[in-house]
Scaffold this active site. Structure first.
Site, PDB file in Angstrom:
ATOM      1  N   SER A  11     -21.807 -27.791  -2.110  1.00  0.00           N
ATOM      2  CA  SER A  11     -21.120 -26.512  -1.924  1.00  0.00           C
ATOM      3  C   SER A  11     -19.914 -26.722  -1.021  1.00  0.00           C
ATOM      4  CB  SER A  11     -22.120 -25.512  -1.356  1.00  0.00           C
ATOM      5  OG  SER A  11     -21.556 -24.251  -1.236  1.00  0.00           O
ATOM      6  N   HIS A  38     -20.409 -25.299  -6.074  1.00  0.00           N
ATOM      7  CA  HIS A  38     -20.076 -23.873  -5.984  1.00  0.00           C
ATOM      8  C   HIS A  38     -18.563 -23.733  -5.935  1.00  0.00           C
ATOM      9  CE1 HIS A  38     -24.200 -23.183  -3.937  1.00  0.00           C
ATOM     10  NE2 HIS A  38     -24.295 -23.182  -5.252  1.00  0.00           N
ATOM     11  N   ASP A 131     -28.945 -22.761  -1.606  1.00  0.00           N
ATOM     12  CA  ASP A 131     -29.108 -23.080  -3.027  1.00  0.00           C
ATOM     13  C   ASP A 131     -29.453 -24.569  -3.131  1.00  0.00           C
ATOM     14  OD1 ASP A 131     -29.134 -22.690  -5.753  1.00  0.00           O
ATOM     15  OD2 ASP A 131     -26.968 -22.949  -6.001  1.00  0.00           O
TER      16      ASP A 131
END
Ligand SMILES: C[S@@+](CC[C@H](N)C(=O)[O-])C[C@H]1O[C@@H](n2cnc3c(N)ncnc32)[C@H](O)[C@@H]1O
Lengths: 189, 266
Positions: A11, A38, A131
């Site tokens: 991310s 992401h 996540d």
């Protein structure tokens, strides 16, 4: 090959981390690598081409129904979940966000664990949400190998820390060391 | 965990056929539902589905992903304006099919676009989905106000010519779309897997529906579309969807490759 695929979740800070990791992998690296990073819903594929330039391997966006081939790095397109089918092809969906994310690392990892069971390597790198925590746990449950970036070396420590706390990973390493380990594993029959 | 027997049983009992959907996707939805409902095995899930019709209809909702937007992918609508509208202007009347219209945002977007291009009066839009819930919402034409900022941005990027807020009336936290936009839209329940051709149309929009289908089902639905389009008709797919891997690849030319707009060959 002992391992048939590598899934990577990353991310914030991901662009740099991936540049470092992929520039270390040699041209003859066989195991396919599948990445969820992401990224904003409206970004085009420009950064993927950038990564491709920096890497010895072919880096491309994963296409719907595309068959996963060795020697390639696949990146989830912005705004779609990326899943792996049992026949080793990709599916894309636009379901609800998972962990506020689409694409979501958990979605990729959980489907990959189902498709590859113990022939899978799951890797979590820098990031600032949780996540991937469930996903990496699932990879482990299915007999796969798990590697987490050492939080002390990560631009954002939250995601690696969260993954480590939830399931005992097989390795906690710096980016360079992860690349070295992958090269070694890639050579194993 | 084997999900095929459950899908088979669900089809036998309810006639909804998910056997050729993306397995990974369906599996995920099943596991979610099992977790939410505290079911411990796929067998438990299956018997609950077969005995509890309310539960079964919830499950049906789980499998119908209605995530959508107005003017989703503005670049697509811009291209539609530039490349497809001139073709459509040559027809005395128009039939347009939105297959998998979810809660209607896409059909309203196209109604707006056609109105601005002076074509709406001669158009009938068939907006279909197998999700009755979504269709009812679509027909009401009421959407959350908080979405309007994004939709306005999409609309402007898509080449919109007016002020987006002229197309709806605000009422606290929701907006209602103008009646004049609904006037030529027919909302209907249609299942792409099990229902057949119902009209000959000039344009088909089927965006972000085929991604949920496996190759076999994609081919089947592509045949349905091919049979429904007039010669020279237009097929619009989602931004990650193509016909390259289907049998009907050579029956179309590409009007815009990037925006996935295809034209049926004569
Ligand atoms: C993600 S939405 C797409 C909405 C819109 N076309 C868009 O791109 O924004 C997918 C829709 O396909 C519908 N769908 C899925 N399977 C279907 C089927 N067999 N027949 C008709 N509609 C179906 C779902 O109910 C859902 O509303």
């Amino acid at each position: 090959m002992r391992f048939e695929a590598i899934v990577v979740g990353v991310s914030s800070g991901g662009m740099n981390a991936m540049k470092v990791m992929f520039s270390h992998l040699p041209k003859d690296f066989k195991t396919p690598v599948i990445v969820v990073q992401h990224i904003g819903a409206h970004t085009d594929g420009h950064w993927i081409r950038l990564l491709n330039d920096k890497s010895n391997l072919t880096v491309k966006e994963a296409d719907e129904k595309e068959r996963i081939e060795s020697g390639k790095v696949y990146i989830a397109p912005a705004n779609y979940h990326l899943l792996i089918e049992k026949d080793k092809t990709f599916s894309l969906t636009i379901g609800e966000r998972v962990n506020y994310s689409r694409p979501s690392i958990d979605v990729l990892f959980e489907s990959a664990a189902e498709a590859y069971s113990n022939k899978l390597i799951g890797i979590i790198l820098t990031g600032s949400n949780h996540d991937g925590t469930k996903g990496v746990k699932r990879v482990k449950e299915c007999g796969g190998l798990t590697i987490i970036q050492n939080p002390e070396t990560a631009e954002s420590a939250y995601m690696p820390k969260s993954a480590i706390a939830a399931s005992k990973p097989d390795h906690v390493l710096s980016l360079e060391a992860i690349a070295e380990l992958l090269i070694e594993l890639d050579k194993q029959i | 965990m084997e999900i095929t027997p459950l899908l088979e049983a669900f089809f036998q009992k309810y006639s909804y056929d998910f056997r050729h959907y993306s397995e990974a996707h369906i599996r995920r939805r099943i596991i979610n539902r099992m977790n939410v409902s505290g079911l411990e095995s796929i067998d438990q899930m299956q018997s609950r589905l077969l005995t509890d019709e309310v539960f079964a209809s919830e499950f049906l909702q789980d499998l119908s992903i209605t995530v959508t937007e107005m003017f989703r992918d503005p670049g697509f609508y811009r291209s539609f304006r530039e490349k497809v509208i001139p073709i459509l202007k040559t027809y005395p009347f128009l039939k347009i099919w939105h297959a998998g219209c979810a809660t209607g945002e896409e059909a309203y977007s196209v109604a707006i676009l056609l109105q601005e291009e002076g074509l709406y009066d001669r158009t009938t839009i068939y907006a279909t989905d197998f999700n009755q819930h979504g269709l009812s919402q679509a027909e009401e034409g009421i959407f959350p106000s908080k979405m309007m900022k994004d939709y306005t941005a999409n609309y402007q990027l898509s080449g919109g010519k007016e002020s987006f807020s002229d197309y709806y009336t605000s009422n606290y936290d929701s907006v209602i779309m103008n009646k004049s936009l609904k006037r030529n839209i027919v909302w209907a329940n249609h299942n792409l897997v099990t229902d057949s051709v119902f009209a000959e149309v000039h344009v088909i929009f089927c965006r972000n529906v085929l991604i949920y289908f496996d190759n076999i089902l994609q081919n089947k639905v592509q045949r349905l579309f091919h049979d429904s389009l007039i010669n020279g008709g237009i097929l619009c797919l989602g931004s990650k969807e193509g016909i390259r891997f289907t049998e009907l690849f050579d029956r179309y030319t590409e009007l815009d490759k990037k925006q996935r707009i295809f034209k049926k060959r004569y």
